[in-house]
Write an enzyme that holds these catalytic residues in place. Structure first.
Site, PDB file in Angstrom:
ATOM      1  N   SER A 296       0.798  -1.208   0.000  1.00 22.42           N
ATOM      2  CA  SER A 296       0.000   0.000   0.000  1.00 22.42           C
ATOM      3  C   SER A 296       0.845   1.277   0.000  1.00 22.42           C
ATOM      4  O   SER A 296       1.592   1.527  -0.931  1.00 22.42           O
ATOM      5  CB  SER A 296      -0.931  -0.052   1.215  1.00 22.42           C
ATOM      6  OG  SER A 296      -1.965   0.863   1.132  1.00 22.42           O
ATOM      7  N   GLU A 307      11.380   5.391  -9.103  1.00 20.23           N
ATOM      8  CA  GLU A 307      11.129   5.890 -10.452  1.00 20.23           C
ATOM      9  C   GLU A 307      11.420   7.383 -10.623  1.00 20.23           C
ATOM     10  O   GLU A 307      11.790   7.821 -11.712  1.00 20.23           O
ATOM     11  CB  GLU A 307       9.688   5.607 -10.861  1.00 20.23           C
ATOM     12  CG  GLU A 307       9.370   4.120 -11.004  1.00 20.23           C
ATOM     13  CD  GLU A 307       7.972   3.861 -11.553  1.00 20.23           C
ATOM     14  OE1 GLU A 307       7.333   4.823 -12.045  1.00 20.23           O
ATOM     15  OE2 GLU A 307       7.511   2.703 -11.478  1.00 20.23           O
ATOM     16  N   LYS A 321      -0.721  -3.947  -3.464  1.00 22.32           N
ATOM     17  CA  LYS A 321      -2.013  -3.368  -3.105  1.00 22.32           C
ATOM     18  C   LYS A 321      -2.083  -1.974  -3.706  1.00 22.32           C
ATOM     19  O   LYS A 321      -1.415  -1.060  -3.250  1.00 22.32           O
ATOM     20  CB  LYS A 321      -2.164  -3.341  -1.589  1.00 22.32           C
ATOM     21  CG  LYS A 321      -3.578  -3.040  -1.105  1.00 22.32           C
ATOM     22  CD  LYS A 321      -3.835  -1.570  -0.977  1.00 22.32           C
ATOM     23  CE  LYS A 321      -5.201  -1.285  -0.392  1.00 22.32           C
ATOM     24  NZ  LYS A 321      -5.430   0.169  -0.239  1.00 22.32           N
TER      25      LYS A 321
END
Length: 463
Positions: A296, A307, A321
């Site tokens: 999550s 990234e 999730k």
């Protein structure tokens, strides 16, 4: 980032087992106003059923229970493990424990296909000390089956006062049946831990994302900057998630202005990007460690740093999730929590049920995943069982050689007595409570000492 993010990212709606139904979420801010349903034809059947039962059922009905049941049924019909209805009592307990300590065993839970599964035990909690692990399935509570029960129902059976015991029947790995006797305790909501290694590498462990996590994390980073550490390792292992806005704030500290932190995809397919507005991001070389218990909001931060800040990930694939929940409260104190959107990585990847693969895959030593050694079940010479085989694996990992054949033979007795002698225990050759607890503690220390995932990240930063 000046957006007032009020979305609640929930790894599990009834996440932490406690004396109440608790989760590290912000208090619901939207009060749902009850509406007259008579003018809505979709509710005619529901209202008619309610009136028939109230007037004609042969016994006196409980109006509150009927209404709660109807709402709960609607939420359950979504088939979404992250959406749930909580009555006033559970909702009250849920809200009271958001920014304080609570009493329980300390484990994040999720319901999948009618089974309640552990996402992650909380650091330092009775659940962690007992040896509960991610993906353990709860099949019994105090000897009673919980098959088909919801997370709420299971939590109601497990919760209780500090100092009281609860027995959990666990299924691990699809076949192994284990039993844990756990004493409930007070679980402090402390989420950020930091230290500096002998090589001058700062380590910050984030166990969950609650209301004060971002502030505590910021203090930890600034403290490490003042100490002029060579690098920072952010440990997100066993972090089941929590508040989305906290994860965004923490990620933004490392992400340059203009780059995406994450994207949110709404019901209609439209997307909104949350971009960093930080003109002075942290420049200390950093790394992130993740595992299957990272979920999550933990995955949001891992993906964002990887990234958009080129920070490498070490460890094992994360939980997977990728949805966002909101919480809304009724006037009577009950509340519903339901999924409202997907979250995507900065580049637009939806990690739901897939997880994030770290660039540097590193596993912990095999003994880190040994089954639990139950101190409440003495093992003695002549015994033959799976528990004996587990104890043999413990002894071998700790340097006391014996065959892992499941038989408590003379060689194993000798190994046990040698262990007891070296640890100032009564030399009985029997693995009773004190010896079992000592072996559990020794193994935990060994795993900590040989933390291959953390060590790999530290080595990378030292280069």
């Amino acid at each position: 980032m000046n957006k007032n993010v009020k979305l609640l990212l929930i790894i599990i709606l009834t996440a932490v087992i406690s004396s109440g139904l608790t989760l590290t979420l912000a208090k619901p801010e939207t009060i749902v106003q009850e509406k007259e349903v008579q003018q809505n034809p979709d509710f005619a059947k529901l209202v008619d059923t309610y009136e028939k039962l109230e007037q004609k059922y042969y016994q006196k009905t409980d109006k509150e229970k009927m209404v709660d049941g109807a709402i709960n049924g609607m939420v359950e019909s979504l088939g979404d493990p992250y959406s749930a209805y909580m009555n006033a009592e559970d909702s009250k307990s849920f809200n009271e424990t958001i920014s304080s300590s609570f009493e329980g065993i300390g484990a994040e839970l999720q319901e999948i296909d009618g089974q309640v599964m552990i996402v992650s035990p909380i650091k330092g909690s009775p659940a962690e000390k007992a040896g509960l692990k991610p993906k353990d399935k709860i099949i019994k509570v105090n000897g009673k089956s919980v098959k088909g029960k919801t997370v709420n129902d299971t939590v109601a059976l497990i919760r209780g006062e500090k100092g009281t015991p609860v027995k959990l029947g666990i299924e691990r790995g699809g076949s192994q049946q284990l039993e844990f006797s756990i004493t409930r305790d007070e679980i402090p909501i402390e989420t950020v831990y930091t230290n500096v290694t002998d090589d001058n590498i700062g380590r910050i462990q984030v166990t969950t994302f609650s209301e004060k996590t971002a502030a505590d994390f910021s203090k930890a980073v600034k403290n490490l900057e003042e100490k002029e550490v060579k690098g920072i390792v952010i440990d997100l292992r066993q972090n089941p998630g929590g508040l989305m806005d906290e994860a965004i704030k923490m990620s933004e500290m490392f992400i340059p202005e203009g780059k995406n932190i994450l994207q949110v995809e709404n019901k209609d397919g439209s997307r909104e990007a949350y971009r960093s507005e930080n003109k002075d991001p942290v420049t200390i070389p950093s790394a992130v460690v993740v595992d299957e218990g990272t979920a999550s909001a933990g995955e949001i931060m891992a993906a964002a740093l990887n990234e958009s800040a080129d920070i490498p990930l070490f460890g094992e694939k994360t939980f997977g999730k990728g949805t966002i929940q909101t919480a809304e409260q009724y006037k009577d104190g009950s509340s519903i929590k339901f999924t409202i959107a997907k979250w995507l990585t900065p580049g637009g990847t939806w990690v739901h049920k897939k997880g994030i693969e770290p660039g540097e895959k590193v596993s912990l030593p095999s003994y880190a995943k040994l089954p639990y050694l139950d101190p409440s079940k003495p093992l003695k010479p002549g015994d033959a069982s799976k528990e004996v085989k587990t104890a043999q694996a413990f002894l071998n990992a700790l340097g006391y050689r014996t065959e892992e054949n499941g038989l408590f033979d003379p060689k194993m007795k000798e190994a046990v007595m040698n262990y007891q002698k070296d640890h100032d225990l009564k030399q009985t050759g029997i693995i009773e409570k004190d010896t079992a607890i000592s072996m559990l503690t020794s193994l935990q220390e060994l795993v900590k000492k040989n933390d291959t995932q953390m060590n790999k990240a530290i080595e990378a930063l030292k280069k």
